[in-house]
Design a protein around this motif. Structure first.
Motif, PDB file in Angstrom:
ATOM      1  N   LEU A 305      12.051   9.227  20.074  1.00  0.00           N
ATOM      2  CA  LEU A 305      11.556   9.943  18.895  1.00  0.00           C
ATOM      3  C   LEU A 305      10.128  10.338  19.219  1.00  0.00           C
ATOM      4  N   LEU A 306       9.884  11.635  19.253  1.00  0.00           N
ATOM      5  CA  LEU A 306       8.581  12.164  19.635  1.00  0.00           C
ATOM      6  C   LEU A 306       7.940  12.913  18.475  1.00  0.00           C
ATOM      7  N   PHE A 307       6.637  12.791  18.385  1.00  0.00           N
ATOM      8  CA  PHE A 307       5.868  13.569  17.407  1.00  0.00           C
ATOM      9  C   PHE A 307       4.736  14.284  18.137  1.00  0.00           C
ATOM     10  N   TYR A 308       4.546  15.545  17.793  1.00  0.00           N
ATOM     11  CA  TYR A 308       3.464  16.353  18.339  1.00  0.00           C
ATOM     12  C   TYR A 308       2.519  16.629  17.172  1.00  0.00           C
ATOM     13  N   VAL A 309       1.319  16.038  17.239  1.00  0.00           N
ATOM     14  CA  VAL A 309       0.438  15.991  16.072  1.00  0.00           C
ATOM     15  C   VAL A 309      -0.910  16.642  16.392  1.00  0.00           C
ATOM     16  N   ALA A 310      -1.322  17.547  15.514  1.00  0.00           N
ATOM     17  CA  ALA A 310      -2.628  18.189  15.628  1.00  0.00           C
ATOM     18  C   ALA A 310      -3.594  17.537  14.638  1.00  0.00           C
ATOM     19  N   PHE A 311      -4.743  17.089  15.135  1.00  0.00           N
ATOM     20  CA  PHE A 311      -5.761  16.465  14.292  1.00  0.00           C
ATOM     21  C   PHE A 311      -6.979  17.377  14.194  1.00  0.00           C
ATOM     22  N   ILE A 369       0.370  13.172  21.155  1.00  0.00           N
ATOM     23  CA  ILE A 369       1.823  13.071  21.340  1.00  0.00           C
ATOM     24  C   ILE A 369       2.186  11.596  21.182  1.00  0.00           C
ATOM     25  N   PHE A 370       3.094  11.301  20.278  1.00  0.00           N
ATOM     26  CA  PHE A 370       3.521   9.926  20.026  1.00  0.00           C
ATOM     27  C   PHE A 370       4.988   9.791  20.399  1.00  0.00           C
ATOM     28  N   ASP A 380      20.184  10.172  13.498  1.00  0.00           N
ATOM     29  CA  ASP A 380      18.919  10.899  13.523  1.00  0.00           C
ATOM     30  C   ASP A 380      18.866  11.783  12.288  1.00  0.00           C
ATOM     31  N   SER A 381      17.852  11.587  11.458  1.00  0.00           N
ATOM     32  CA  SER A 381      17.705  12.398  10.242  1.00  0.00           C
ATOM     33  C   SER A 381      16.221  12.602   9.960  1.00  0.00           C
ATOM     34  N   PRO A 382      15.876  13.614   9.166  1.00  0.00           N
ATOM     35  CA  PRO A 382      14.468  13.818   8.814  1.00  0.00           C
ATOM     36  C   PRO A 382      13.863  12.600   8.117  1.00  0.00           C
ATOM     37  N   GLU A 383      14.661  11.923   7.305  1.00  0.00           N
ATOM     38  CA  GLU A 383      14.153  10.757   6.582  1.00  0.00           C
ATOM     39  C   GLU A 383      13.804   9.617   7.532  1.00  0.00           C
ATOM     40  N   ILE A 384      14.680   9.407   8.530  1.00  0.00           N
ATOM     41  CA  ILE A 384      14.413   8.355   9.510  1.00  0.00           C
ATOM     42  C   ILE A 384      13.174   8.700  10.328  1.00  0.00           C
ATOM     43  N   ARG A 385      13.062   9.943  10.745  1.00  0.00           N
ATOM     44  CA  ARG A 385      11.892  10.357  11.524  1.00  0.00           C
ATOM     45  C   ARG A 385      10.605  10.096  10.740  1.00  0.00           C
ATOM     46  N   GLU A 386      10.610  10.466   9.461  1.00  0.00           N
ATOM     47  CA  GLU A 386       9.409  10.314   8.640  1.00  0.00           C
ATOM     48  C   GLU A 386       9.068   8.835   8.442  1.00  0.00           C
ATOM     49  N   LYS A 387      10.089   8.014   8.270  1.00  0.00           N
ATOM     50  CA  LYS A 387       9.880   6.568   8.101  1.00  0.00           C
ATOM     51  C   LYS A 387       9.170   5.991   9.328  1.00  0.00           C
ATOM     52  N   TYR A 388       9.616   6.404  10.512  1.00  0.00           N
ATOM     53  CA  TYR A 388       9.029   5.847  11.727  1.00  0.00           C
ATOM     54  C   TYR A 388       7.667   6.441  12.050  1.00  0.00           C
ATOM     55  N   LYS A 390       5.516   7.140   9.726  1.00  0.00           N
ATOM     56  CA  LYS A 390       4.655   6.354   8.826  1.00  0.00           C
ATOM     57  C   LYS A 390       4.390   4.972   9.441  1.00  0.00           C
ATOM     58  N   ASN A 391       5.427   4.380  10.020  1.00  0.00           N
ATOM     59  CA  ASN A 391       5.295   3.053  10.628  1.00  0.00           C
ATOM     60  C   ASN A 391       4.241   3.054  11.731  1.00  0.00           C
ATOM     61  N   ILE A 392       4.376   3.991  12.668  1.00  0.00           N
ATOM     62  CA  ILE A 392       3.471   3.941  13.824  1.00  0.00           C
ATOM     63  C   ILE A 392       2.079   4.459  13.502  1.00  0.00           C
ATOM     64  N   ILE A 393       1.974   5.441  12.598  1.00  0.00           N
ATOM     65  CA  ILE A 393       0.637   5.984  12.332  1.00  0.00           C
ATOM     66  C   ILE A 393      -0.189   4.985  11.535  1.00  0.00           C
ATOM     67  N   GLU A 394       0.455   4.202  10.665  1.00  0.00           N
ATOM     68  CA  GLU A 394      -0.275   3.165   9.932  1.00  0.00           C
ATOM     69  C   GLU A 394      -0.715   2.056  10.874  1.00  0.00           C
TER      70      GLU A 394
END
Length: 491
Positions: A305-311, A369-370, A380-388, A390-394
């Motif tokens: 599960l990858l996230f590409y994040v702009a800060f 990149i996370f 794999d669903s949008p809800e699961i992606r968002e949950k994880y 939130k988990n790692i960014i917190e």
């Protein structure tokens, strides 16, 4: 008349093979499903930010050098490399880190601080790892995986015990500090298996890590793709994008053509760098070398599960490569390999290439990149992606002692469904087959089709295995086999 070769896919292995084959005089055409070349190593470019969608680690620089040298070139002819210092940082708790420097003497010092006497054990371990690297990368990995005899050499006979013991056993024999153990076991994760299942011979990954260092091509890993693409064009390779191959046609056991976007394209040879399992589904069932039962029985490397994040600001206390080992790896590993499910407390990795490369983010801002390793084939669903996320960014905020959530300009995600949709990846795996003993060398799916003449395979599901350098080597191996199968005078 030149023999024609159609290559399915344009990942590292396909691009490498295309260059070698074109150099030998074959008429080579690449058909790429997506709109850009590179396979899993594509880019996301948005609002002034550039992200590598796939690989972010540049290890084993000698493999890249050897590839370009085969064409009278150097990596520096195409892209600029920087050695990272620190190579990476590992978080264990809040602001509690170990930095891995870019040279062995400093690494020995780091180990000695953590555990008295450990540097001498590390030095001995790395001496053996270097020898394994020389044996593997300069010889064994360039063998085609046709027969067990390829592995039987005077050197490997002496090292036979290292194929039956594990990295975990070797690492923990003398080094007792848990943090150092985790750092030493980390590199084999690139091979897609648990340290407890990876033969200790693969310690050569530790030499790749500590001995050769971690590098970064300015602009990102996609610069390597662009280099190989340009080289292929220089050599006369024809590359077509937005080409969805729907069928491989075989007559009397010999490959004849492929169907792409509804059009029949005739070819003397078909080489697939696409997912091996998917490629075989393009054949009539009687021509498939491996059954569904076979694929289902294999141990696959993780998906991600990858996230590409702009800060909108610079992120503090992180490195270009940052690992977060604040939870138990063995528990997470069970959720990947033993009882596939979403992990409760996943380890994760973050890359901030803009820490060392100002070309990938606007001034004063950060590209992140996370990555969370997960089992292939899970829901794999949008809800699961968002949950994880939130988990790692917190956890990220807690561990690095800073607020970043409100500084996010945008984020994109990539997971199991995307690996399947974009790459036809079996169960959405990210790295191919795990390199465990029973899936090493001649025990991996064959480069030469078992049932169809002039049909070949390359990439992470065949030899030598997962990773960017092995994929480049796979392209070299298959091109040699194709060349041998034809009389050069007939090209």
């Amino acid at each position: 008349m030149k023999k024609s070769i159609t290559i399915i896919g344009s990942g590292f292995s396909s691009l490498a093979a295309s260059c070698y084959l074109a150099k030998e005089g074959f008429d080579v055409t690449i058909l790429e499903k997506n709109s850009t070349v590179g396979g899993r190593a594509r880019q996301l470019i948005k609002d002034g930010f550039t992200f590598d969608i796939g690989p972010t680690w540049y290890w084993m620089p000698d493999v890249f050098e050897k590839f370009f040298d085969d064409f009278g070139k150097e990596p520096s002819d195409y892209y600029h490399l920087d050695k990272l210092n620190p190579a990476y940082v590992v978080y264990f708790d809040k602001l509690d880190t170990i930095q891995i420097p870019d040279n062995l003497n400093d690494i020995f010092d780091i180990f000695e601080i953590q555990e008295k006497g450990s540097s001498k054990h590390l030095e001995s371990f790395l001496n053996n790892a270097k020898h394994n690297y020389d044996v593997a990368i300069k010889d064994l990995v360039y063998r085609p995986g046709i027969s067990i005899t390829e592995l039987i050499t005077p050197v490997t006979i002496k090292k036979a015990n290292q194929f039956f013991s594990t990295i975990r056993t070797s690492v923990r024999k003398n080094i007792k500090n848990n943090r150092l153990q985790q750092i030493m076991e980390f590199p084999v994760l690139f091979l897609g298996a648990k340290p407890s299942n990876t033969p200790s011979f693969y310690s050569f990954m530790n030499y790749a890590d500590f001995g050769l260092g971690t590098w970064h091509p300015k602009g990102g890993m996609y610069e390597v793709v662009k280099a190989m693409y340009l080289l292929a064009l220089e050599l006369g390779v024809k590359i077509k994008t937005n080409q969805n191959v729907e069928k491989i046609n075989v007559e009397k056991g010999v490959v004849k053509s492929v169907v792409s976007n509804g059009e029949i394209l005739y070819s003397d040879v078909v080489l697939s760098g696409a997912d091996y399992h998917h490629t075989e589904t393009l054949l009539d069932e009687k021509y498939r070398g491996y059954s569904e039962k076979y694929w289902d029985s294999k141990i696959f490397a993780p998906s991600s599960l990858l996230f590409y994040v702009a800060f909108d600001k610079k992120i503090k206390d992180v490195s270009h490569h940052t690992l977060f080992f604040d939870t138990e790896f063995d528990v997470h590993a069970k959720d990947i390999y033993d009882d596939p499910k979403w992990p409760e407390k996943p380890l994760f990795y973050a890359s901030f290439p803009s820490k060392t490369d100002d070309s990938v983010a606007p001034e004063g801002q950060e590209a992140g990149i996370f990555l969370i390793p997960i089992a292939p084939g899970i829901e794999d669903s949008p809800e699961i992606r968002e949950k994880y996320f939130k988990n790692i960014i917190e956890r990220f905020e807690t561990l690095t002692d800073q607020k970043v959530i409100e500084s996010i300009l945008f984020k994109e995600s990539f997971c199991v469904k995307d690996f399947i949709n974009d790459y036809n990846s079996y169960k959405g795996n990210a790295y191919g087959l795990a390199n465990i003993l029973t899936q090493t060398a001649f025990l991996r799916p064959k480069i030469i089709s078992k049932k169809v003449k002039n049909l070949f395979f390359t990439g992470q599901l065949t030899v030598p295995g997962p990773g960017v350098p092995p994929s480049i080597i796979s392209g070299k191996i298959v091109s040699d086999l194709i060349k041998k199968s034809f009389d050069k005078t007939s090209l």
